[in-house]
Design a protein around this motif. Sequence first.
Motif, PDB file in Angstrom:
ATOM      1  N   TRP A   1       2.973   7.912   8.869  1.00  0.00           N
ATOM      2  CA  TRP A   1       3.111   6.448   8.792  1.00  0.00           C
ATOM      3  C   TRP A   1       3.872   5.894  10.001  1.00  0.00           C
ATOM      4  O   TRP A   1       3.863   4.697  10.242  1.00  0.00           O
TER       5      TRP A   1
ATOM      6  N   ILE B   1       2.392   1.806  -3.469  1.00  0.00           N
ATOM      7  CA  ILE B   1       1.393   2.304  -4.434  1.00  0.00           C
ATOM      8  C   ILE B   1       1.212   3.818  -4.240  1.00  0.00           C
ATOM      9  O   ILE B   1       1.181   4.583  -5.208  1.00  0.00           O
ATOM     10  N   LYS B   2       1.140   4.251  -2.972  1.00  0.00           N
ATOM     11  CA  LYS B   2       0.998   5.701  -2.695  1.00  0.00           C
ATOM     12  C   LYS B   2       2.210   6.462  -3.210  1.00  0.00           C
ATOM     13  O   LYS B   2       2.077   7.496  -3.869  1.00  0.00           O
ATOM     14  N   LEU B   3       3.408   5.976  -2.902  1.00  0.00           N
ATOM     15  CA  LEU B   3       4.631   6.677  -3.327  1.00  0.00           C
ATOM     16  C   LEU B   3       4.707   6.740  -4.850  1.00  0.00           C
ATOM     17  O   LEU B   3       5.071   7.772  -5.422  1.00  0.00           O
TER      18      LEU B   3
ATOM     19  N   TYR C   1      11.095   5.178  -0.397  1.00  0.00           N
ATOM     20  CA  TYR C   1      10.591   4.343   0.695  1.00  0.00           C
ATOM     21  C   TYR C   1      11.523   4.419   1.908  1.00  0.00           C
ATOM     22  O   TYR C   1      11.078   4.628   3.036  1.00  0.00           O
TER      23      TYR C   1
ATOM     24  N   ALA D   1       0.835  -1.210   0.000  1.00  0.00           N
ATOM     25  CA  ALA D   1       0.000   0.000   0.000  1.00  0.00           C
ATOM     26  C   ALA D   1       0.869   1.258   0.000  1.00  0.00           C
ATOM     27  O   ALA D   1       0.567   2.234  -0.703  1.00  0.00           O
ATOM     28  N   ALA D   2       1.961   1.233   0.782  1.00  0.00           N
ATOM     29  CA  ALA D   2       2.860   2.400   0.854  1.00  0.00           C
ATOM     30  C   ALA D   2       3.511   2.656  -0.510  1.00  0.00           C
ATOM     31  O   ALA D   2       3.595   3.803  -0.969  1.00  0.00           O
TER      32      ALA D   2
ATOM     33  N   ARG E   1       5.655  14.651   4.665  1.00  0.00           N
ATOM     34  CA  ARG E   1       4.262  14.273   4.392  1.00  0.00           C
ATOM     35  C   ARG E   1       3.957  12.800   4.674  1.00  0.00           C
ATOM     36  O   ARG E   1       2.804  12.399   4.703  1.00  0.00           O
ATOM     37  N   TYR E   2       4.990  11.992   4.918  1.00  0.00           N
ATOM     38  CA  TYR E   2       4.731  10.585   5.262  1.00  0.00           C
ATOM     39  C   TYR E   2       5.045  10.277   6.729  1.00  0.00           C
ATOM     40  O   TYR E   2       5.062   9.112   7.127  1.00  0.00           O
TER      41      TYR E   2
ATOM     42  N   LYS F   1       2.275   6.653  -7.075  1.00  0.00           N
ATOM     43  CA  LYS F   1       1.287   7.565  -7.653  1.00  0.00           C
ATOM     44  C   LYS F   1       1.597   9.017  -7.299  1.00  0.00           C
ATOM     45  O   LYS F   1       1.594   9.891  -8.166  1.00  0.00           O
ATOM     46  N   ASN F   2       1.873   9.275  -6.010  1.00  0.00           N
ATOM     47  CA  ASN F   2       2.035  10.670  -5.544  1.00  0.00           C
ATOM     48  C   ASN F   2       3.359  11.288  -5.942  1.00  0.00           C
ATOM     49  O   ASN F   2       3.422  12.474  -6.243  1.00  0.00           O
ATOM     50  N   GLU F   3       4.431  10.506  -5.890  1.00  0.00           N
ATOM     51  CA  GLU F   3       5.761  11.099  -6.061  1.00  0.00           C
ATOM     52  C   GLU F   3       6.322  10.885  -7.465  1.00  0.00           C
ATOM     53  O   GLU F   3       7.061  11.726  -7.968  1.00  0.00           O
TER      54      GLU F   3
END
Length: 190
Positions: free
Chosen positions: A183, A106-108, A169, A103-104, A179-180, A110-112
Amino acid sequence: TVAIYLYRFGRYLDTSKGARVKVSSWRRNDDNSIPSRWKVSGAYVNSALAKTEALLSGYDEAILLNQNGFVAEGSGENIFLVRGRKLITPSYSEHILEGITRAAVIKLAKNELMLEVEERPVARSELYVADEIFLTGTAAEITPVVEVDNRKINGGEVGPITKELQELYFNAVRGKIERYKGWLTPVYEK
Ligand SMILES: Cc1ncc(COP(=O)(O)O)c(C=O)c1O
């Protein structure tokens, strides 16, 4: 009741050199037998059989197919393929564990990195034509895969998108990206 124990884990897989993996002769336990979605301790016999077979055959890790013959995941990791600027990973319906690292990532992505992420069934042969492959997990972090069934991936070198995601990561989980920080749960005082 919750029991927690600690021990020095060391390095699970080599995150810099990359792993040589083998598609296992064992299939991932079906969600309708023992749910693959969770870390059910008894179900790890499935992982142990696959991992042991891979190690005894001279590989670093096993990739398990599900009962339908599609790619599920590693013995203790989720799996991602890179094709062009797209990340592809088996969806939750593929009898996989719902990994937090997955999940982490996928976020990275897409976002970064503005990468497109496709969650869908993945055939074994798609592994052979991927530009890059990597594994994700709490222990494995982001481990590049440089060989599948003796076929080199990205010429046997760690690929550029895998490297970028690793850097993001490692920085995110060490609290280096504001911003992370949500987590993380600090467990010590400065
Ligand atoms: C079978 C399996 N798949 C995937 C994962 C990755 O999950 P997570 O990222 O939550 O550690 C693990 C981790 O132990 C696992 O055992």
